[in-house]
Design an enzyme around this catalytic site. Sequence first.
Site, PDB file in Angstrom:
ATOM      1  N   ASP A  83       0.833  -1.195   0.000  1.00 29.16           N
ATOM      2  CA  ASP A  83       0.000   0.000   0.000  1.00 29.16           C
ATOM      3  C   ASP A  83       0.874   1.254   0.000  1.00 29.16           C
ATOM      4  OD1 ASP A  83      -2.936   0.822   0.546  1.00 29.16           O
ATOM      5  OD2 ASP A  83      -1.804   1.997   2.019  1.00 29.16           O
ATOM      6  N   GLU A 125       1.256  -0.466  -5.007  1.00 26.27           N
ATOM      7  CA  GLU A 125       0.055   0.345  -5.184  1.00 26.27           C
ATOM      8  C   GLU A 125       0.490   1.806  -5.164  1.00 26.27           C
ATOM      9  OE1 GLU A 125      -3.720   2.410  -3.392  1.00 26.27           O
ATOM     10  OE2 GLU A 125      -1.791   2.147  -2.405  1.00 26.27           O
TER      11      GLU A 125
END
Lengths: 679, 679
Positions: free
Chosen positions: A400, A429
């Site tokens: 993330d 990401e």
Amino acid sequence: MTTSVGKAPAVAPTSSSESDSFPEDGRRRVVVSSVGPRIANGRFAVKRTEGDVLRVRADLVADGHDVVAGVVRARVVGASDWVERKLASLGNDRFEAELTLDRVGRWELEVEGWIDAFASWHHELERREELGEVLDIDLAIGARLLADAATRAEASDRARLDAAAKALLDRAEPIELRTTLALALDLLALASAHADRSHATRSEPWPVVVDPVHARFAAWYELFPRATGEEGAHGTFRTAETWLPYVLEMGFDVLYLPPIHPIGLAFRKGPENTLGAGPEQPGSPWAIGAPEGGHTAVHPALGTLDDFDRLLKSARDLGLKVALDIAFQASPDHPWVRQHPEWFKHRPDGTIQYAENPPKKYQDVYPFDFETESWRELWAALRDVFRFWIARGVTIFRVDNPHTKPVPFWQWCIESIKADHPEVTFLAEAFTRPRLKYALANVGFSQGYTYFTWRSTKAGLMEYLTELTRPDIADTFRPSFWPNTPDILPDDLQYGGRPAFLARLILAGTLSSHYGIYGPVYELEEHLARPGSGEYAKSEKYEIRQWDRNRPSPTRRAITSLNAIRRAHPALQRNETLRFHPTDNEFILCYSKIWGEDVVVVAVSLDFQHRQSGWVTLDLASLGIDPEETFQVHDLLGGGRHAWRGSRSYVDIDPQALPAQIFAVRRKVRSERDFDYYL
Amino acid sequence: MTTSVGKAPAVAPTSSSESDSFPEDGRRRVVVSSVGPRIANGRFAVKRTEGDVLRVRADLVADGHDVVAGVVRARVVGASDWVERKLASLGNDRFEAELTLDRVGRWELEVEGWIDAFASWHHELERREELGEVLDIDLAIGARLLADAATRAEASDRARLDAAAKALLDRAEPIELRTTLALALDLLALASAHADRSHATRSEPWPVVVDPVHARFAAWYELFPRATGEEGAHGTFRTAETWLPYVLEMGFDVLYLPPIHPIGLAFRKGPENTLGAGPEQPGSPWAIGAPEGGHTAVHPALGTLDDFDRLLKSARDLGLKVALDIAFQASPDHPWVRQHPEWFKHRPDGTIQYAENPPKKYQDVYPFDFETESWRELWAALRDVFRFWIARGVTIFRVDNPHTKPVPFWQWCIESIKADHPEVTFLAEAFTRPRLKYALANVGFSQGYTYFTWRSTKAGLMEYLTELTRPDIADTFRPSFWPNTPDILPDDLQYGGRPAFLARLILAGTLSSHYGIYGPVYELEEHLARPGSGEYAKSEKYEIRQWDRNRPSPTRRAITSLNAIRRAHPALQRNETLRFHPTDNEFILCYSKIWGEDVVVVAVSLDFQHRQSGWVTLDLASLGIDPEETFQVHDLLGGGRHAWRGSRSYVDIDPQALPAQIFAVRRKVRSERDFDYYL
């Protein structure tokens, strides 16, 4: 006239401390350069997957007219011996070799070049023979070279070389006969195999990271495990297990779970990203850490680590991989906030600033302070989070927001992990600036999220894909195409109806060999956004939703077809042969991929309301199709078959039926070398 | 439900010897990459000339949204302190700075980037102010950053920073006022000037070689000094002196002399490259070495070293430079053949093979054996040949056949010499394979001979010049264009008559800022070739010719004009802005060069027999001309003036009058930044 004679001065007229610093070996006459594929001169690794054939090229340049020979050398660092592949000349001092990367791991490659003295002599002798000028002295030189080669050979090779040397010198035989013998090609091969490489030049070694095939070719399905419970109940790892057959039947390779850790209570977010939620609200899974633990704990409501292990095993037994989401940030309740206050940045008043990117605020999350004096301890702790889950059997991570952590941290972290576990992959990401995205790829991320999610026009898609398939970028950055994510419900899906869901799915899965969807919202065609945002209404990030997996869904059928087509067509399992073909309709995008005998042509309409038709001008040469040839195309989605001829084809797309056509092309197959694949 | 909590394991579950090898400083968050101009990652030097402005670009990428700052650092190796130029953002993480290379020598450059903490805070404060969300804690953070900066500043800067820090904390003042104060741009500049660079990232240093301007812009004239004698007599350095005004009047910068050393008698070549010449024949100046001496001696018939010194001084006094030809090969009579037999390759019968490139034979020359065990001694002796002539005042060398000596030798030799004498330049006479030519340029040759001599078609010239002006090649390889040499009388000059002599001259001198001719054969339009060869009949290489420098010559007048035009037009003194403009006549080549306010457009007809005319489509934007603007062009050779408007212009060229037109363009001048010069 007086004669004045100059002499080389006994003492150099000028002097420099450096001027006599000779190189180690001045007899390395070959210059090795323009080696590729290699990224930033070897600073970053080229990426490939297991079984790939790597086509290595280099310039080997030497003075004069001597024959240059060379090899590519390769090994898996710390795990295999060097192998060598002979470089073949492409002409004009350029050379090439192919190398099969048969093992996952970090490889290092070198190019080595040397002067082949016997081959050079052989070449000169050919010219002398043409001119009728071969003398005994010429053959004597060859004999000396053969005798030299014999000293470097063993057993039968040695004997053959010595015998040939002797034969060349045997004046009892006519010189024409000895010349023919000297020019024999098998003798050339034998002598070259034992050439003197003591003055060979080697390039600096450069890295190639070989990942498992799924790093290049995979379909991901993102599922919130807490959404898998029975009506009204918090889902668990056990209930998530019941969804595995559903995910598998659609043809996905990877089940990706958002964070599974305890969720903080401080500043917990409520439905629709509101503040002031209490313990009765589940909170965001990305607000990681609570008294129960942090990044190496699981949320009590999901079950135990044993339950997680069981889910992992069940998935593995079905042939499905599980990817975990690792988000390096901490809820104010994360144990590290108290145990390691030095890992967070404190303001003058002693408080810690929550994460924000004005005007966005993440009140339930503290960022780590990578500028801390204790960066080594912080880095090691974060790296050990991966190690913890790897030890339990997880080999795929979705990371993330990696772009808010220092790039050098990722380089160290990923290299550290892959040194022991080369099979582990990391999806970045990173929806951020292009150069930062590529920097993360350079230092080791296996794939990255892309701007595909927002590229909705024909020109936008073509331009972006052209960039992604360019050398260097294609060698390092593996795109992963996602039509939606829990953070992004793009306009097309909000307003385009079912045709948009189908078109964006097919674009993702055929433009990119690596793609994924966030479900079940996707197959259930959820399209309502929180007003004024590009995010889902009633987002699963902040509340527990439940989904009816038995509801009939045409989009689900299309997903299943698409994944089956991808598995059956090697052309769709790579991106490097992607080529766009002009169309005369601004809504119709046409492109092809080719691999070996497999050719796929895709036409997609970007108008989700109206029927569109137009002429496509296929670049037949790129597809290996003769302009005079009639070739068959088979619509893999719609089922029709057509016979086409020439470069102009008519396509007609009714989005209410199907917004895309995926054609398998059956053509006369020639040599694989007909097509200049980018390997 | 039981709760299972994972903990970061005390001992990492796996271990690797490398896994904890942290980088030296993990807080260097900026990644520096894509630095340029830089060749092969700094392996070879970028070439520039004194006074050039170098435009350096780099990617500076950091995680998150912090503001990145950086500089280019530069110094002359061993001769100056570092200077710094601030990098300006071009957007998208790309930065640029300009640096004036004000000194001849080997420079090294570095790019350094860091996080500017105050600027980052400033940027965030701006956003908070827009949202009306500035709090005291925000200003307290800024005050802390200012106080930090003060500790790195001195005197008045320190006081100003401390005062600003205090003012931000002064709650007696309204927060709006303090916010305005905090956002003042001069405060931003002051704090940024004292940013914390202790965690800055530096690129590896890379080299830029700065040569004297004549390395880029010069006209050479090649003259055999032995041809300067009175009727029937061997010319001398003294008689060559009488030619200096003649060469100077034509506008040449460099007088280049073929080898001036004693000539061997063994296998001496006679007229028309015949064998068996005796002492009554002069032999080839490239058959270097006789009992009188070798590469550091002068031919007795030319005079003494004192005479040579006098020629050098006379030339220097006139502003003319003298270039010497250095040919590393030895006549069988060269003293080194006896003194250093180990520097030559001996055949099995003990003899030395003369130089050859079948079917060409150079019986009067032995090559050196660079594969000798004594390579260090050979290298040093050859390098000392240059040093000998440098000590006498020669700073320009033309190197004969460098491509038959190892590339690493040249790298060492040239670096060794330029370390003490950075003003010395080397022209590579390498008519060889392209990658070998570029390799010689990479390792240090200042200029190289080119394929221009044989490029006679419009397409051939355009393709070749496009290659030569490409980045990397343009940064390392400086072309020197020669319409003829003592070895090459091209077909155009054999058959094209005076128009060919004029056209090839003008092409050479306007396409390339560095060019030369071999005279007086050129201005006297000698065009007879030895039958069946591309070489001059009665070549000066093998016999002494004499030339009438008083003979009227239109070609000589054109040379004089051309050299004057080149001096008057900065655009012609560089190649990097060369651009071709389409014409609808296959014989008419049209191109432009631009520099600052100077714009030159050239049209040349490659048909030397017939009048040709056609339309040129000028790329007006590249010339900085508005399509609506009427601009004046002045034919610098023919003398006409025209007013042009728009991109289409008509040219009409009669080769019997003049085969080329060189137009100076007078246009409205805008900012220099309008044109994206390649610096």
